[in-house]
Design an enzyme around this catalytic site. Structure first.
Site, PDB file in Angstrom:
ATOM      1  N   ALA A  63       0.856  -1.191   0.000  1.00 21.76           N
ATOM      2  CA  ALA A  63       0.000   0.000   0.000  1.00 21.76           C
ATOM      3  C   ALA A  63       0.895   1.246   0.000  1.00 21.76           C
ATOM      4  O   ALA A  63       2.083   1.173   0.330  1.00 21.76           O
ATOM      5  CB  ALA A  63      -0.943   0.006   1.197  1.00 21.76           C
ATOM      6  N   PHE A  64       0.312   2.385  -0.358  1.00 20.13           N
ATOM      7  CA  PHE A  64       1.138   3.591  -0.549  1.00 20.13           C
ATOM      8  C   PHE A  64       1.823   4.039   0.737  1.00 20.13           C
ATOM      9  O   PHE A  64       2.795   4.798   0.695  1.00 20.13           O
ATOM     10  CB  PHE A  64       0.289   4.738  -1.120  1.00 20.13           C
ATOM     11  CG  PHE A  64      -0.440   5.565  -0.106  1.00 20.13           C
ATOM     12  CD1 PHE A  64      -1.703   5.219   0.343  1.00 20.13           C
ATOM     13  CD2 PHE A  64       0.152   6.706   0.429  1.00 20.13           C
ATOM     14  CE1 PHE A  64      -2.367   5.983   1.292  1.00 20.13           C
ATOM     15  CE2 PHE A  64      -0.509   7.481   1.378  1.00 20.13           C
ATOM     16  CZ  PHE A  64      -1.774   7.116   1.812  1.00 20.13           C
ATOM     17  N   LYS A  65       1.351   3.571   1.874  1.00 22.15           N
ATOM     18  CA  LYS A  65       1.941   4.016   3.144  1.00 22.15           C
ATOM     19  C   LYS A  65       3.417   3.627   3.272  1.00 22.15           C
ATOM     20  O   LYS A  65       4.160   4.257   4.004  1.00 22.15           O
ATOM     21  CB  LYS A  65       1.111   3.488   4.303  1.00 22.15           C
ATOM     22  CG  LYS A  65      -0.256   4.173   4.328  1.00 22.15           C
ATOM     23  CD  LYS A  65      -1.141   3.704   5.433  1.00 22.15           C
ATOM     24  CE  LYS A  65      -2.422   4.514   5.489  1.00 22.15           C
ATOM     25  NZ  LYS A  65      -3.379   4.175   4.397  1.00 22.15           N
ATOM     26  N   ASP A  66       3.835   2.592   2.532  1.00 22.22           N
ATOM     27  CA  ASP A  66       5.251   2.218   2.547  1.00 22.22           C
ATOM     28  C   ASP A  66       6.149   3.355   2.039  1.00 22.22           C
ATOM     29  O   ASP A  66       7.293   3.470   2.464  1.00 22.22           O
ATOM     30  CB  ASP A  66       5.490   1.000   1.641  1.00 22.22           C
ATOM     31  CG  ASP A  66       4.938  -0.297   2.231  1.00 22.22           C
ATOM     32  OD1 ASP A  66       4.971  -0.453   3.468  1.00 22.22           O
ATOM     33  OD2 ASP A  66       4.491  -1.149   1.445  1.00 22.22           O
TER      34      ASP A  66
END
Ligand SMILES: *Cc1c(COP(=O)(O)O)cnc(C)c1O
Length: 481
Positions: free
Chosen positions: A115-118
């Site tokens: 997910a983009f949170k990485d």
């Protein structure tokens, strides 16, 4: 670069802080959110000079003004290189056109937890570790997650000696992939806690830890949720990355962002403040549409959260929205603090007609219901051969509804890998998306998790005990369950 709180002046006049302080603190002491006192500016010529750079070099140039001399140049470059080496592709965030539609997908899900949170957390974990090591300090992260943040934060700090992480999640209420991405990490500094309760209960428990100042100081508690400005900073980079590939600074670009806490789209707003020619933003929500209602009416009203196919956008209050409100209140921290206090007690906040007209010039918004989400996943696959996840699907729909100018490319932020939400994708397309090979054995790995009643005393005792064991060197390696 100096940082101020969105509520500055509401409790005396604290000295502005540097990057290290705001990164370690997360939330400001006055309850506000930190942001830069002034945005760094990039002229048209300076933006043009960024064309063709690698993702990591671009990241260095964009973020350098924010971190100032917190890290020397070589160290900061190394932290960036290591963070993005954990991604599947050196491009970090590949940009894919959807046929000739003028729509483009910016794939932000090639990191370790899909997910983009990485993108932000892989860097934040390393910056925290670097700073704590230099100061010979230890910090304890306590967080609550309904899914994606937990695994991304755990993956970002696993095996770090300077950090312990306690992640609370509601037992039985996160998807199996999401749970396993947390519980199969066997590092001794990672503590997964399945709470008998809801996500809100988890969040209340985490908050109660921070509100106990003695406990907070004893463990040097730190927050890595999306209110931490360091996360916003790292997300600004991919707006420049995508816009440069589509012709900026000569050509403007529009962005659509599937939104929950407003952290991701706020990073785009920051990029625009820095000089990037962004024509407008489209904010996508699921049935939990507090943001869409605000942009339509100028009134923010909380309602009950309903579970959807896009759980990472199932929120009642968008915590990062306060940063945009700060500008709508002419950067007056005192009046904003009053408005936020009133909002907490009444559940309603209204901005004036001028302020509303100002934000509507820059933001469109729309909501997509559950059948609409599934239909969008099927439609994108049929028309363009791309399988998208339910969060991205929300963006895919509202992007097409809010093309202001067909000549302006529209970038849809693809925030999660479809395999992270296989049930919804299978329901929509009849095909179950396989996990990427590097995660292939996730379903077979051993899990490690503690149960906890919804009881703050029990939680604090657990943290005290784990930390006491960890600081006795002989037992450090045995802290396992
Ligand atoms: C967290 C998340 C969002 C929402 O992002 P915000 O920054 O909270 O607006 C959207 N999609 C996915 C997949 C997420 O994990």
């Amino acid at each position: 670069m100096r940082y101020i709180s969105t509520r500055h002046g509401s409790q005396g006049t604290p000295a502005p802080l540097g990057f290290e302080d705001i990164m370690l603190a997360g939330l400001a002491r006055d309850g506000g959110l930190y942001l830069p006192a002034d945005w760094p500016q990039f002229s048209t010529a300076e933006i043009a000079a960024l064309k063709g750079l690698s993702y990591t070099e671009l990241a260095f140039r964009i973020m350098r003004p924010f971190v100032g001399d917190t890290f020397d140049e070589a160290t900061f470059r190394r932290l960036i290189a290591e963070a993005y080496a954990s991604f599947e592709t050196p491009d970090v965030a590949p940009l894919k056109p959807l046929g000739n539609s003028g729509l483009h997908l910016l794939e932000l899900f090639h990191g370790p937890t899909l997910a983009f949170k990485d993108v932000a957390l892989q860097l934040l974990g390393r910056m925290l570790d670097q700073t704590l090591t230099a100061r010979s300090q230890h910090a304890t992260i306590v967080g609550a997650t309904s899914g994606d943040t937990g695994s991304a934060a755990i993956e970002a700090v696993r095996d770090r000696k300077t950090i312990d992480i306690f992640m609370l999640f509601p037992k039985g209420r996160v998807s199996e992939v999401q749970r396993r991405q947390m519980t199969t990490v066997s590092a001794p500094n990672v503590h997964n806690i399945a709470v008998q309760g809801t996500f809100d209960d988890c969040q209340d428990l985490a908050k109660a830890c921070f509100n106990d100042l003695a406990f907070r100081d004893r463990h040097a508690l730190t927050a890595v949720n999306s209110i931490n400005f360091a996360r916003v900073m790292a997300q600004i980079v991919y707006y420049f990355w995508a816009a440069l590939k589509l012709g900026a600074p000569e050509r403007p670009v529009a962005f659509t962002v599937p939104s929950g806490n407003f952290g991701n789209v706020y990073a785009g707003y920051a990029a625009k403040q820095m000089g990037l020619p962004i024509s407008h933003f489209v904010v996508g929500t699921n049935s939990n549409d507090i943001l869409a209602r605000f942009f339509e009416t100028g009134i923010m009203t909380t309602t009950e959260v309903v579970p959807t196919f896009s759980p990472s956008m199932d929120i009642q209050i968008s915590s990062n929205f306060e940063r945009l409100l700060f500008d709508l209140y002419d950067r007056n921290g005192v009046t904003l603090a009053d408005a936020m206090t009133a909002f907490r007690s009444t559940g309603t906040l209204k901005v004036g007609a001028n302020a509303l007209a100002g934000v509507r010039a820059l933001f469109d918004a729309g909501r997509v219901d559950e059948p609409g989400t599934l239909a969008a996943i099927a439609d994108c696959r049929r028309r363009f051969g791309e399988t998208i996840d339910p969060h991205t699907a929300v963006g895919y729909v509202v992007a097409q509804q809010h093309r202001r100018d067909p000549a302006v490319p529209m970038v849809v932020l693809a925030t999660a890998h479809p395999a992270k939400f296989p049930d919804a994708v299978e329901k929509a397309t009849g095909v179950r998306p396989p996990l990427p090979a590097r995660l292939g054995d996730l379903m077979d790995r051993a899990e490690r998790v503690d149960g906890l009643r919804n009881d703050i005393g029990e939680l604090k005792a657990m943290i005290d005990e784990r930390r006491a064991m960890a600081t006795t060197p002989a037992t450090r390696s045995k802290v396992r369950t």
